[in-house]
Design a protein around this motif. Structure first.
Motif, mmCIF file in Angstrom:
data_model
loop_
_atom_site.group_PDB
_atom_site.id
_atom_site.type_symbol
_atom_site.label_atom_id
_atom_site.label_comp_id
_atom_site.label_asym_id
_atom_site.label_seq_id
_atom_site.Cartn_x
_atom_site.Cartn_y
_atom_site.Cartn_z
ATOM 1 N N UNK A 16 10.676 3.094 -66.480
ATOM 2 C CA UNK A 16 9.831 2.351 -65.552
ATOM 3 C C UNK A 16 8.750 3.233 -64.919
ATOM 4 N N UNK A 17 9.049 4.506 -64.713
ATOM 5 C CA UNK A 17 8.074 5.360 -64.039
ATOM 6 C C UNK A 17 7.273 6.239 -65.000
ATOM 7 N N UNK A 18 7.704 6.315 -66.247
ATOM 8 C CA UNK A 18 6.974 7.127 -67.229
ATOM 9 C C UNK A 18 5.523 6.670 -67.293
ATOM 10 N N UNK A 19 4.629 7.625 -67.277
ATOM 11 C CA UNK A 19 3.201 7.327 -67.251
ATOM 12 C C UNK A 19 2.623 7.298 -65.847
ATOM 13 N N UNK A 20 3.501 7.317 -64.857
ATOM 14 C CA UNK A 20 3.071 7.303 -63.455
ATOM 15 C C UNK A 20 3.526 8.572 -62.730
ATOM 16 N N UNK A 21 3.814 9.617 -63.490
ATOM 17 C CA UNK A 21 4.346 10.840 -62.897
ATOM 18 C C UNK A 21 3.419 11.420 -61.830
ATOM 19 N N UNK A 22 2.140 11.423 -62.091
ATOM 20 C CA UNK A 22 1.198 12.026 -61.139
ATOM 21 C C UNK A 22 1.206 11.280 -59.805
ATOM 22 N N UNK A 23 1.095 9.973 -59.839
ATOM 23 C CA UNK A 23 1.037 9.221 -58.582
ATOM 24 C C UNK A 23 2.373 9.239 -57.843
ATOM 25 N N UNK A 24 3.478 9.110 -58.561
ATOM 26 C CA UNK A 24 4.791 9.172 -57.914
ATOM 27 C C UNK A 24 5.015 10.578 -57.339
ATOM 28 N N UNK A 50 -3.950 19.358 -48.435
ATOM 29 C CA UNK A 50 -4.190 19.205 -49.880
ATOM 30 C C UNK A 50 -4.959 17.931 -50.176
ATOM 31 N N UNK A 51 -5.878 18.041 -51.127
ATOM 32 C CA UNK A 51 -6.629 16.847 -51.512
ATOM 33 C C UNK A 51 -5.869 16.088 -52.588
ATOM 34 N N UNK A 52 -6.381 14.919 -52.895
ATOM 35 C CA UNK A 52 -5.697 14.024 -53.840
ATOM 36 C C UNK A 52 -5.533 14.657 -55.216
ATOM 37 N N UNK A 53 -6.542 15.370 -55.677
ATOM 38 C CA UNK A 53 -6.472 15.994 -56.999
ATOM 39 C C UNK A 53 -5.350 17.028 -57.042
ATOM 40 N N UNK A 54 -5.240 17.841 -55.995
ATOM 41 C CA UNK A 54 -4.183 18.852 -55.934
ATOM 42 C C UNK A 54 -2.797 18.200 -55.908
ATOM 43 N N UNK A 55 -2.654 17.159 -55.096
ATOM 44 C CA UNK A 55 -1.363 16.475 -55.004
ATOM 45 C C UNK A 55 -0.990 15.815 -56.327
#
Length: 141
Positions: A16-24, A50-55
Motif C-alpha cells: 500500500x505504501x510502496x511508491x510513496x516512500x519519500x512522502x511518508x 529542513x526544507x521539503x526537498x531535504x525531508x
C-alpha cells in the motif's frame, strides 16, 4: 520471529505504501522533530529548518531501508548490518531513539491508511519494526 499471518500483514501494508516512500518518510521526520525535538541532533545535515526537498530525500532513504528489511525479513541481521554499523559507530545515534521513530512511523501509517490499517496489521508492524530496531542496536554492545 513473525508468523505467516504477520508476514502477510507486513507485505500487504508495504504494498500500500510502496511508491510513496519519500512522502511518508518526510512526514515521519516532521512528526519526529515536532514531538521529539531532541532527535534533531542526529539530523544536523538537514539544518534547523529542513526544507521539503531535504525531508523528502532523507525520508525516502529511511523508508527504502525499511523496504529492504521487508523484502529480506528472514535475514535482517545480514541485510541491516551496514546500517547498524553506521548508526552505532559513525552517527552514534542513541538507541533509545529507535522506538520514537517506530512510534512516529506507526502514526503516519495509521493516518494515511486509516481503515485499511487494522489492529492486526499495526501489531505485526510493531513487532517487525521492533525486530529491526533490535538488529540496529546490536552493534552497540
Amino acid at each position: 520471529m513473525l508468523s505467516a499471518q504477520e508476514r502477510a500483514h507486513i507485505a500487504q501494508v508495504w504494498d500500500l505504501i510502496a511508491g510513496h516512500e519519500a512522502s511518508f518518510g518526510a512526514e515521519l521526520l516532521l512528526r519526529l522533530f515536532t514531538v521529539y525535538p531532541s532527535t534533531k541532533v542526529y539530523f544536523r545535515h538537514l539544518g534547523d529548518q529542513p526544507d521539503e526537498v531535504q525531508l523528502l530525500s532523507h525520508g525516502q532513504r529511511m523508508l527504502q531501508a525499511v523496504g529492504v528489511a521487508v523484502q529480506y525479513m528472514d535475514n535482517l541481521h545480514a541485510v541491516l548490518s551496514p546500517l547498524a554499523d553506521l548508526h552505532a559507530q559513525v552517527l552514534r545515534v542513541d538507541p533509545t531513539n529507535f522506538p520514537l521513530v517506530i512510534q512516529c512511523f506507526q502514526v503516519v501509517l495509521a493516518s494515511h491508511l486509516q481503515g485499511e490499517y487494522t489492529v492486526e496489521m499495526q501489531a505485526a508492524w510493531d513487532k517487525f519494526l521492533t525486530g529491526v530496531a533490535v538488529v540496529l542496536t546490536e552493534k552497540y554492545r
